[in-house]
Design an enzyme around this catalytic site. Structure first.
Site, PDB file in Angstrom:
ATOM      1  N   ARG A 120       0.840  -1.194   0.000  1.00  0.00           N
ATOM      2  CA  ARG A 120       0.000   0.000   0.000  1.00  0.00           C
ATOM      3  C   ARG A 120       0.880   1.251   0.000  1.00  0.00           C
ATOM      4  O   ARG A 120       0.979   1.964   1.004  1.00  0.00           O
ATOM      5  CB  ARG A 120      -0.934  -0.024   1.207  1.00  0.00           C
ATOM      6  N   GLN A 125      -0.303   2.059  -6.495  1.00  0.00           N
ATOM      7  CA  GLN A 125      -1.755   2.197  -6.531  1.00  0.00           C
ATOM      8  C   GLN A 125      -2.352   1.705  -7.841  1.00  0.00           C
ATOM      9  O   GLN A 125      -3.458   1.155  -7.862  1.00  0.00           O
ATOM     10  CB  GLN A 125      -2.146   3.651  -6.300  1.00  0.00           C
ATOM     11  N   ASP A 128      -3.194  -2.033  -7.688  1.00  0.00           N
ATOM     12  CA  ASP A 128      -3.933  -2.524  -6.526  1.00  0.00           C
ATOM     13  C   ASP A 128      -5.324  -3.008  -6.910  1.00  0.00           C
ATOM     14  O   ASP A 128      -6.269  -2.225  -7.007  1.00  0.00           O
ATOM     15  CB  ASP A 128      -4.012  -1.406  -5.485  1.00  0.00           C
ATOM     16  N   SER A 131      -8.198  -2.368  -4.321  1.00  0.00           N
ATOM     17  CA  SER A 131      -8.858  -1.064  -4.387  1.00  0.00           C
ATOM     18  C   SER A 131      -9.825  -0.989  -5.555  1.00  0.00           C
ATOM     19  O   SER A 131     -10.969  -0.543  -5.416  1.00  0.00           O
ATOM     20  CB  SER A 131      -7.812   0.049  -4.492  1.00  0.00           C
ATOM     21  N   TYR A 225      -2.770  -1.590   5.477  1.00  0.00           N
ATOM     22  CA  TYR A 225      -3.889  -2.508   5.647  1.00  0.00           C
ATOM     23  C   TYR A 225      -4.470  -2.350   7.050  1.00  0.00           C
ATOM     24  O   TYR A 225      -3.812  -1.861   7.969  1.00  0.00           O
ATOM     25  CB  TYR A 225      -3.442  -3.959   5.424  1.00  0.00           C
TER      26      TYR A 225
END
Length: 521
Positions: A120, A125, A128, A131, A225
């Site tokens: 993270r 990003q 991910d 997400s 997390y």
């Protein structure tokens, strides 16, 4: 290298690991792509669409025997042998709880990247999947709740009477929770949210929700997390959930802790206190559920008329969008693994992103990876203390801040003094032309700053105010140079005046148009 995209074998799975758009991007990186026949059927993607994008359409055996296999779900143990030795697998593998699968992949000499183990950090990003898929799941959770609720979300006043807005409680303000908050608020509901992290209050508010704080100190996450909460937090949170359950119409729970069963948030007593017709969507049903009475992949109606939804396939209920976002995550990973765009995977285990994703490499299980510090909050530093004398909480931090400010002030004074001395010496020994230019620069800075600085703040954004101030300095300096006799200087000053003026007037024009968008007709 050949990339294979297989059909998903999990019952009810509708997503695909690639779309025609992502196939084009993969071939642009130098890879060949083979799609198993019918792999995109659940997402309404035909084999012909894949073929037009540049992929070959093959059998399941051809896709599984590719050099690199992309999947939406982890393979079953019996499917590991369908991969050829030395191949690379990219899929969500749940490495914290699926040691048997990792061992089987290592024994089969398969390199494995776990898409659900992305660190993270900001740079990761775009990879991910938790997400991207949670965002879709949060949206779909509200749609499912609305479908079973049987009433408006938004309040209305009609000739037939007044309809109050629905009240929605979202437990957890992560990606899925924020998506649920935004969706429910956009439908007109009154939305409330809880989360152990008080810093998410502004995000909840920006999406139209109300943050319900749990006034208990909690441990901050250092890996991005969720962490297990304290007993004090759990007690206070349970009181809030009980209070809200008796008042709200819909509850959506999103609390998950990687590698552990989902925490129990809503009890049977809370469900019993809810009004008939209320709906609960438990997005943690796959990990045991946040709600007592949740049944995985089923819809249960309690004796008092409360519907509990335990679907675990929420992203798959929007397959076209889910496949596109998941496929884009995979493309971003392949871009990272293919820096030369030559169709060959190059793994750099010194890169924390690649190391975090790599769970099996050259026959070795590499899980868990070294921890990656991602929290913005500094780790608590231990300072030497005198025996028997405890320092008050926060004193060390206050002293450090004061020392930093004092050092910054001293550094500023030294910098200003050094600059002033250098300027004095330069003007003392430099030709008169240099002195004249410095004078013009100083006047331009002062006049330009005050000319632009006194414009009302409503006429330009902070970014434009900075660029306008710079342009004002340029204009004033250039106008002063127009009095000279050097033709080169005159030409440069004229061009500078023109370009800076265009920037200033253009900035004001754009700002005026932006402001007009918020004026009522």
């Amino acid at each position: 290298m050949l990339i294979g995209v297989t059909r998903e074998t999990r019952p009810g799975e509708t997503r695909a690991a690639a779309t025609p758009a992502t196939v084009r991007q993969l071939t642009g990186l130098g890879y060949d792509v083979v799609i198993e026949t019918g792999a995109g059927a659940g997402s309404s993607i035909t084999d012909e669409a894949y073929a037009r994008a540049g992929a070959a359409i093959g059998t399941g055996e051809e896709a599984w025997r590719a050099d690199l296999v992309l999947r939406v779900n982890a393979p079953e143990l019996v499917e590991v042998k369908r991969l050829k030795e030395g191949a690379t697998l990219v899929a969500p593998l749940a490495p914290a709880t699926n040691g048997g699968l990792l061992a089987a992949l290592a024994a089969h000499k398969v390199d494995a990247f776990a898409m659900d183990a992305v660190p993270r950090i900001s740079r990761a990003q775009s990879l991910d999947i938790l997400s991207s898929q949670a965002n879709i799941a949060g949206y779909r959770a509200v749609i499912e709740a609305a479908h079973h609720f049987g009433r408006f979300f938004t309040g209305q006043v009609t000739a037939a009477g007044k309809v109050p807005p629905a009240k929605v409680l979202v437990a957890g303000a992560g990606v899925a929770g924020l998506a649920a908050i935004g969706t429910a608020a956009s439908l007109g509901a009154v939305v409330r949210a809880t989360d152990p992290r008080p810093e998410v209050a502004d995000q909840v508010k920006s999406l139209g929700g109300v943050y319900l704080p749990v006034d208990v100190e909690t441990e901050q996450s250092t890996d991005g997390y969720a962490k297990a909460t304290s007993e004090a937090y759990d007690r206070r949170a349970a009181e809030i959930y009980s209070e809200q359950a008796a008042d709200v119409d819909i509850i959506i729970t999103t609390a998950l802790i990687p590698g552990r069963p989902a925490p129990r948030l809503i009890t049977a007593a809370d469900i019993a206190s809810m009004k008939p017709g209320s709906v609960v969507v438990d997005m943690a049903a796959a990990q045991g559920g946040n709600v007592e009475g949740t049944v995985k992949d089923e819809v249960v109606t309690t004796g008092n008329g409360v519907t509990i939804i335990g679907y675990t396939d929420l992203p798959a209920r929007l397959p076209a969008q889910s496949s596109q976002l998941y496929g884009t995550n995979l493309v971003n990973l392949m871009k990272l693994l293919t820096p030369a765009k030559d169709g060959r995977v190059s793994v750099d285990l010194e890169d924390p992103v690649q190391r975090g994703l790599t769970v099996v490499h050259q026959g070795d299980v590499l899980w868990p990876p070294p921890p990656v510090q991602v929290s913005a909050a500094p780790a608590g530093a231990t300072a030497a203390k005198k025996p028997g004398k405890a320092e008050e909480p926060g004193k060390a931090e206050e002293k450090a801040v004061r020392a930093e400010k004092k050092l910054s002030a001293s550094a500023k004074a030294a910098l200003v003094g050094t600059g002033s001395l250098a300027l004095f010496l330069l003007n003392a020994f430099a030709p008169s032309e240099i002195t004249q230019h410095f004078t013009v620069l100083a006047l331009a800075v002062v006049v330009g700053f005050y000319v632009i600085g006194h414009v009302h703040h409503a006429l330009h954004t902070p970014l434009m105010s900075v660029t306008n101030a710079i342009s004002g300095i340029v204009v004033v300096g250039a106008l002063l140079q127009l009095t000279g006799s050097d033709h080169v200087v005159l030409v440069l000053a004229g061009v500078a005046t023109l370009l800076a003026s265009v920037n200033i007037f253009g900035g004001f024009a754009v700002t005026r148009r932006m402001l007009s968008m918020f004026r009522k007709a």
